[in-house]
Design an enzyme around this catalytic site. Sequence first.
Site, PDB file in Angstrom:
ATOM      1  N   ASP A 309       0.845  -1.190   0.000  1.00 16.54           N
ATOM      2  CA  ASP A 309       0.000   0.000   0.000  1.00 16.54           C
ATOM      3  C   ASP A 309       0.883   1.245   0.000  1.00 16.54           C
ATOM      4  OD1 ASP A 309      -3.017   0.938   0.626  1.00 16.54           O
ATOM      5  OD2 ASP A 309      -1.602   2.231   1.704  1.00 16.54           O
ATOM      6  N   ASN A 317      -2.669  12.879  -3.140  1.00 20.37           N
ATOM      7  CA  ASN A 317      -3.631  13.316  -4.154  1.00 20.37           C
ATOM      8  C   ASN A 317      -4.186  14.692  -3.840  1.00 20.37           C
ATOM      9  OD1 ASN A 317      -3.504  11.204  -5.964  1.00 20.37           O
ATOM     10  ND2 ASN A 317      -5.115  10.021  -4.971  1.00 20.37           N
ATOM     11  N   ASP A 326      -1.761   9.327 -10.226  1.00 22.84           N
ATOM     12  CA  ASP A 326      -1.727   8.247 -11.213  1.00 22.84           C
ATOM     13  C   ASP A 326      -0.296   7.970 -11.671  1.00 22.84           C
ATOM     14  OD1 ASP A 326      -4.445   8.025 -11.014  1.00 22.84           O
ATOM     15  OD2 ASP A 326      -4.878   9.195 -12.820  1.00 22.84           O
ATOM     16  N   GLU A 351      -4.830   2.218  -4.260  1.00 25.30           N
ATOM     17  CA  GLU A 351      -3.376   2.299  -4.144  1.00 25.30           C
ATOM     18  C   GLU A 351      -2.776   1.021  -3.581  1.00 25.30           C
ATOM     19  OE1 GLU A 351      -5.035   4.171  -0.333  1.00 25.30           O
ATOM     20  OE2 GLU A 351      -5.560   3.948  -2.450  1.00 25.30           O
TER      21      GLU A 351
END
Length: 471
Positions: A309, A317, A326, A351
């Site tokens: 993770d 983000n 991304d 993620e």
Amino acid sequence: CLDSITLLPFTHRSVTKAEDCLRPDSARRDRFVGKVFWRGFCRLTVPGGLLLLAWAIAFAAGLLRHLGPSFWVYYPYAFFGAALLLSAIFNRSRLFFAALALTLADRALVYWMPQLTSIRARGALFDAITFLVPLNLLALSFVRDRGIVSPRGRKRIGLAAIQIVSIFLVLFVRPLQTLAEKAVHSPIVPRQYSDWSRVSEWNHMSEAALLVFGLCAIAMVTYLLYRRQPAESGLFWALIAAFVALDNAATPHMASLFFCIGGFILAVAVLEASYTMAYRDELTQLPSRRALNETLLKLGESYALAMLDVDHFKSFNDSYGHATGDQVLQMIAARLRAVSGGGKAFRYGGEEFCVVFPNRSLDEAYPSLEALRKEIEHSKFMVRGRDRRRTRTGIRRAFSSKGKKRVVVTVSIGAAAVSGAPVKADDVLRAADKALYRAKNSGRNCTVTTELVYESGTQGLASRARQALSY
């Protein structure tokens, strides 16, 4: 069993293995170069190149001679019909129009050309095919699927109709035919620098047509190496099949055979593209969760699973935007594809990623996971500044290194393994997921491992397990 866990120190031998995985020795470099070479070779040859080679060998060996006359009459309609039908059903407009171009070229060369009484008209039709086929396949390689009956699809149909009308004008309007002959057959390379007669001995296409084929092939193979997708691979090998067909235009049945092989390659590309959409993640190009579920069903009784993770991904983000997020996922996916120890990476969701180590123990998988974690931590990821602006044309300006910021991306890893025990893969996956949460609670950017042990005479898993925490 995971509620009461005994903490045992991880052996120093495993940590040493992790450090060895990071050591840039020559053997590791050679393996990496070999892996890159093999991946590039597969990108070029599978499956289109193998299909073309198989059909060529079968034809050269005479394996197709025993087929009846009805096969040679109807097989083009079967091959091209299958390519057009499959691409239409799966809404692959690029492959549909590519199959349509090969179909028209084949029928024009095999059926329409013998009906022309003028030798000049036959030559003009052949020259038109040698130019339009590679240019259409090249154009379809660099556009996106926009549908067949959509507005973009109707424009492409209109463009194909314009090409057909232009061919008829060149065939039956004498001034246009003369102008086209001069443009096509004018020497590109001066005769004192090249002996074109030697080339014409093995190829009947004009010098300009060969140049167009060569430039289109170079552009398509470069793009194929950069972006390996089934559609691009199918279009490239359809171009090679069309070249072989036009090179054998003097033998109509052989030319038609290779045109049909190009259509067959496009039909296979449709199926491959549909499979890729179902089993491969579009963003990271890693196998998707559906592929992971099928892989788990095939595992034996000894394997290791790791859940990975990205640390603080939501905050990342919020700070830099989802587009930058991304890019982070793509960077991590590139590292995961090169994971050592026989591991195979999957996109689990969001993620989160999963790495499967078939027939590997925890001691064997742990060094590869640690090497992966440290490699991601030391990777340079640059983020542009927030002060970027767009020009009036909508294109972003180029920025110097002062407008970029280096961001450290880290991951937390939780791994679980089972050795020779009848444990369900879902239980091992849940154990790896719990180990991942312990890694996050332990400060992130670390690897936590848990080994599940099955003891005879007990119900299910025993209460003892092994956990290792490393930074």
